[in-house]
Design a protein around this motif. Structure first.
Motif, PDB file in Angstrom:
ATOM      1  N   PRO A 184      -8.078  47.842 -39.290  1.00 45.12           N
ATOM      2  CA  PRO A 184      -9.112  48.466 -40.327  1.00 45.12           C
ATOM      3  C   PRO A 184     -10.104  49.429 -39.609  1.00 45.12           C
ATOM      4  N   ARG A 206     -11.913  40.378 -49.088  1.00 40.20           N
ATOM      5  CA  ARG A 206     -12.041  41.398 -48.342  1.00 40.20           C
ATOM      6  C   ARG A 206     -11.209  42.585 -48.973  1.00 40.20           C
ATOM      7  N   SER A 207     -10.033  42.412 -49.298  1.00 36.90           N
ATOM      8  CA  SER A 207      -9.386  43.408 -50.031  1.00 36.90           C
ATOM      9  C   SER A 207      -8.531  42.602 -51.208  1.00 36.90           C
ATOM     10  N   ARG A 227      -4.214  43.505 -45.916  1.00 36.69           N
ATOM     11  CA  ARG A 227      -3.968  43.910 -47.369  1.00 36.69           C
ATOM     12  C   ARG A 227      -4.580  45.318 -47.372  1.00 36.69           C
ATOM     13  N   ASN A 228      -3.951  46.154 -47.721  1.00 33.36           N
ATOM     14  CA  ASN A 228      -4.106  47.899 -47.799  1.00 33.36           C
ATOM     15  C   ASN A 228      -4.871  47.992 -46.347  1.00 33.36           C
ATOM     16  N   ASN A 230      -6.608  46.246 -44.351  1.00 28.80           N
ATOM     17  CA  ASN A 230      -7.938  45.316 -44.021  1.00 28.80           C
ATOM     18  C   ASN A 230      -7.561  44.016 -43.717  1.00 28.80           C
TER      19      ASN A 230
END
Length: 337
Positions: A184, A206-207, A227-228, A230
């Protein structure tokens, strides 16, 4: 009637402004009727109706200058590409689609048009329409025929996974820098601090939404969940030889993606849950399938259950013998054309 005509003209205008028209020097693309065999520069094959639903996986072979698209483990498209020229090589690895823009121009390269741009790194690598001369010719990006770039752009989603192989087969070199996809922007060393045998961290807030990627590092003896891009979870991993590999603790380098549905087997990971079907995307080193992985790895069962209940079709699992530490934080440099 006059109002309807004006409305139709307005809708046509709106439709044309959302996408960047094909530049004259870009390759338009030529559809072909064969799912295999050699392709001439600019040729592509596209039949998404063969597998109408499921997770998307894009594989790029740099040596072969070919891109393959799979949905739910079934080939639905392929195309010729043009990757980085000498001195501007397209890196191998596993990447996330970080940004999508149908109308994009490069600030670095004289406002060069990049229709249907899908960014893979923050330091200059993307897929987009371009000129396909039949050999690597870009500044690192993956050029596609214009028509195919439009089809692919409509199919993929931000956060999707793209595997770039720079060997004779599309196998990622995970040791090069796995952080290209996974680290990230707010990365700090605390995120990699060793944990106790049963310790774990779980912060899905967090995401909250988006595709999930899981990294299992034999070197770190840890499992990381992103996730994404992060980090939302991390757990210590105990690795056994599984009775198959002597005393070796190597796992090899492998990439799996989760398919739809469940199987009639119990899950090795989450007690009381059914196992799920996985597609092997790439593999090198010791032979390892998903069942082998489940037998050889032990994590906190509470963490495993949380993870099981969070993952969805399209989740990618990267298994590597190398550390998950990245080299540097992503920059905000513009794309290479």
């Amino acid at each position: 009637m006059r109002i309807l005509i004006l409305f139709s003209l307005l809708m046509a205008l709106v439709g044309t402004t959302s996408a960047l028209e094909m530049p004259s020097f870009h390759t338009k693309g030529t559809p072909t009727g064969t799912p295999d065999g050699p392709l001439q520069p600019g040729e592509y094959w596209w039949h998404p109706e063969i597998s109408p639903s499921g997770p998307i996986m894009v594989l790029v072979s740099v040596p072969n200058q070919i891109l393959h698209v799979y949905r739910n483990g079934i080939l639905i498209g392929r195309s010729t590409v043009s990757t980085g020229a000498k001195g501007h090589a397209t890196p191998g690895g596993v990447f996330t689609i970080l940004e999508k823009k149908q109308s994009h121009r490069s600030k670095k390269y004289n406002n060069a048009p990049m229709p249907n741009m899908q960014r893979l790194t923050w330091d200059g690598i993307a897929m987009h329409s371009g000129n396909l001369p039949g050999h690597p010719a870009s500044h690192g990006c993956i050029r596609l025929p214009y028509d195919f770039s439009l089809l692919l752009f409509k199919l993929t989603e931000k956060g999707g996974t793209v595997v770039i192989g720079d060997g004779k087969t599309p196998t990622p070199h995970l040791a090069a820098n796995p952080g290209l996809m996974l680290a990230p922007k707010d990365f700090n060393p605390e995120m990699l601090k060793p944990q106790g045998t049963s310790d774990y961290t779980w912060l899905p807030e967090r995401s909250p939404t988006g595709p999930i990627t899981i990294v299992v590092s034999a070197a770190d003896k840890a499992l990381y969940v992103f996730r994404n891009g992060n980090p939302i979870g991390r757990a210590a991993v105990q690795i056994s030889d599984g009775g198959l590999f002597g005393t070796r603790k190597e796992l090899g380098n492998h990439v799996f993606t989760l398919l739809e549905g469940t199987t009639d087997k119990p899950s090795f990971w989450a007690p009381g849950r059914s196992a799920r079907p996985w597609m092997r995307v790439t593999s090198s080193g010791p032979k390892l399938d998903v069942d082998d992985l489940g037998k050889r790895l032990t994590v906190n069962p509470e963490f495993a259950t949380k993870l099981y209940d969070t993952i969805a079709p399209g989740t990618t699992v990267i298994v590597t013998d190398h550390a998950a530490v990245r080299n540097a934080a992503p920059s905000t440099e513009v794309l290479g054309h």
